[in-house]
Design a protein around this motif. Structure first.
Motif, short mmCIF file in Angstrom:
data_model
loop_
_atom_site.label_atom_id
_atom_site.label_comp_id
_atom_site.label_asym_id
_atom_site.label_seq_id
_atom_site.Cartn_x
_atom_site.Cartn_y
_atom_site.Cartn_z
N VAL A 1 0.87 -1.18 0.00
CA VAL A 1 0.00 0.00 0.00
C VAL A 1 0.90 1.23 0.00
O VAL A 1 1.68 1.44 0.94
N PHE A 2 0.82 2.01 -1.05
CA PHE A 2 1.67 3.20 -1.19
C PHE A 2 3.15 2.87 -1.00
O PHE A 2 3.90 3.63 -0.38
N LEU B 1 0.86 0.88 9.76
CA LEU B 1 2.28 1.05 9.44
C LEU B 1 3.04 1.37 10.73
O LEU B 1 2.63 2.24 11.51
N GLY B 2 4.15 0.65 10.97
CA GLY B 2 4.93 0.86 12.18
C GLY B 2 4.55 -0.05 13.33
O GLY B 2 5.19 -0.04 14.37
N PHE B 3 3.51 -0.86 13.14
CA PHE B 3 3.00 -1.73 14.20
C PHE B 3 3.04 -3.19 13.75
O PHE B 3 2.97 -3.50 12.56
N GLY B 4 3.07 -4.09 14.74
CA GLY B 4 2.92 -5.52 14.47
C GLY B 4 3.87 -6.03 13.42
O GLY B 4 5.08 -5.83 13.48
N PHE B 5 3.30 -6.70 12.40
CA PHE B 5 4.10 -7.28 11.33
C PHE B 5 4.21 -6.37 10.11
O PHE B 5 4.87 -6.73 9.13
N SER B 6 3.57 -5.22 10.14
CA SER B 6 3.68 -4.29 9.01
C SER B 6 5.07 -3.65 8.99
O SER B 6 5.81 -3.69 9.97
N GLU B 7 5.39 -3.06 7.86
CA GLU B 7 6.69 -2.40 7.69
C GLU B 7 6.86 -1.28 8.70
O GLU B 7 5.88 -0.64 9.11
N LYS B 8 8.11 -1.04 9.11
CA LYS B 8 8.41 -0.02 10.11
C LYS B 8 9.55 0.87 9.62
O LYS B 8 10.66 0.81 10.14
N PRO B 9 9.27 1.71 8.62
CA PRO B 9 10.34 2.57 8.10
C PRO B 9 10.84 3.55 9.15
O PRO B 9 10.08 4.05 9.97
N LEU B 10 12.13 3.82 9.11
CA LEU B 10 12.75 4.72 10.09
C LEU B 10 12.52 6.19 9.75
O LEU B 10 12.55 7.05 10.63
N ASP B 11 12.34 6.49 8.46
CA ASP B 11 12.20 7.88 8.00
C ASP B 11 10.76 8.16 7.58
O ASP B 11 10.47 8.38 6.42
N TYR B 12 9.86 8.14 8.55
CA TYR B 12 8.44 8.31 8.24
C TYR B 12 7.79 9.13 9.35
O TYR B 12 8.22 9.08 10.51
N SER B 13 6.76 9.86 9.00
CA SER B 13 6.12 10.75 9.98
C SER B 13 5.21 10.00 10.95
O SER B 13 5.04 10.41 12.09
N TYR B 14 4.59 8.90 10.48
CA TYR B 14 3.61 8.15 11.27
C TYR B 14 2.45 9.02 11.75
O TYR B 14 1.92 8.85 12.85
N SER B 15 2.06 9.96 10.91
CA SER B 15 0.90 10.79 11.22
C SER B 15 -0.36 9.94 11.15
O SER B 15 -0.51 9.06 10.30
N LEU B 16 -1.31 10.24 12.03
CA LEU B 16 -2.62 9.58 11.96
C LEU B 16 -3.33 9.90 10.65
O LEU B 16 -4.14 9.09 10.17
N ILE B 17 -3.04 11.06 10.08
CA ILE B 17 -3.60 11.41 8.77
C ILE B 17 -3.16 10.39 7.73
O ILE B 17 -3.97 9.90 6.93
N GLU B 18 -1.87 10.05 7.75
CA GLU B 18 -1.35 9.08 6.78
C GLU B 18 -1.79 7.66 7.11
O GLU B 18 -1.95 6.84 6.19
N GLN B 19 -2.00 7.36 8.38
CA GLN B 19 -2.54 6.05 8.72
C GLN B 19 -3.96 5.91 8.14
O GLN B 19 -4.35 4.82 7.68
N ALA B 20 -4.72 6.98 8.14
CA ALA B 20 -6.04 6.96 7.52
C ALA B 20 -5.93 6.77 6.01
O ALA B 20 -6.70 6.02 5.40
#
Length: 291
Positions: free
Chosen positions: A15-16, A71-90
């Motif tokens: 996804v993206f 993204l960033g949780f569980g078994f999903s990818e956890k990129p180091l250079d990412y904002s992890y904004s709730l906007i982007e999670q949506a």
């Protein structure tokens, strides 16, 4: 169920450009039964879709159930250079559902997931969605962040100065103590469950991003008017299913939401803490499935 067996139930979907762990009950039953209503589940912080492992079998009897690890949780990818904004999670959730061809869903969210859900709701109110939300279910999330009783470790992790160092120092005993303390009956969470949650948090260098994920608390303040406003404006039928003894997302939050959301029904789960689907799964799923 061990967390590794849980992993076998899912698949990874791009996804993206990011690998997202997804469980689809249609895949588990080896059928393409698209006649069932669809229930999408959004999990909380700092855990994963594994939170729903006790209730998935019964939910899947009535719904096609789809859940993913943010993204960033569980078994999903956890990129180091990412904002992890709730906007982007949506953004990711909506794009995933689009890729799966979903047209109409019941949206159920817990904890962190409730803020992802309210961002989706804000877009729905502005007629920006291509998917129809048939019903909204909100469970023990600190949407009214001003009422939330944050744990000390959450406060430290969300701070831009202390967060990175606290994340480095966090270990299993600290994690175990903090997770157990949000259960009303501490006997209801096993050592194996706690170890499995920690395994997923650490999976794929997860501790290196946990302080970035914790910024969601700051976003709850920043986007307060957008997200609480979305709940006040929405006409979507809404269930508020709340564990009354949650020490973080306290009962006062649910009571206030019940006065603000136009078309809602409030259901209390007694003698239960922050993770009702784990601590009191029978009662929690009864409210979820009750139409």
């Amino acid at each position: 169920m061990s967390v590794l067996n849980w992993k076998k139930k899912g698949e990874f979907i791009n996804v993206f450009g990011h690998s997202i762990f997804v469980i689809d009950s249609n895949t588990l039953s080896n059928t393409s039964n698209n006649t069932k209503d669809v229930l999408v589940l959004l999990h909380g912080y700092p855990t994963s879709s594994y939170d729903y492992y006790k209730v998935l079998p019964d939910l899947a009897q009535q719904y096609r159930v789809i859940m993913h690890d943010h993204l960033g949780f569980g078994f999903s990818e956890k990129p180091l250079d990412y904002s992890y904004s709730l906007i982007e999670q949506a953004d990711i959730a909506l794009q995933l559902w689009k890729q799966l061809g979903l047209k109409k869903v019941t949206l159920c969210a817990h904890d962190y997931g409730t803020s992802v859900a309210t961002e989706i709701l804000a877009r729905d109110n502005m007629e920006e969605l291509t998917i129809k939300i048939k019903q909204l279910i909100l469970c023990n999330g600190s949407m009214h962040i001003e009422l939330s009783q944050l744990r000390t470790i959450q406060i430290l992790l969300k701070n831009k100065w202390t967060g990175k160092w606290v994340a480095k120092l966090t270990n299993y005993p600290i994690f175990r103590r903090n997770l157990r303390n949000v259960f009303f009956d501490k006997r209801k969470v096993s050592e194996v469950e706690l170890q499995d949650m920690w395994f997923q948090l650490e999976y794929n260098n997860g501790r290196k991003v946990i302080h970035l994920l914790s910024n969601y608390i700051n976003e709850r303040y920043y986007f307060w008017h957008r997200w609480i406003g979305a709940l006040k404006e929405s006409q979507i039928p809404t269930k508020i299913v709340w564990a009354r003894n949650d020490p973080v997302a306290v009962a006062a939050i649910a009571s206030l939401l019940a006065t603000e959301i136009p078309n809602n029904a409030l259901h209390w789960i007694e003698d239960t803490g922050h993770f009702p689907m784990l601590e009191n799964p029978e009662e929690w799923k009864r409210y979820i499935l009750d139409k």
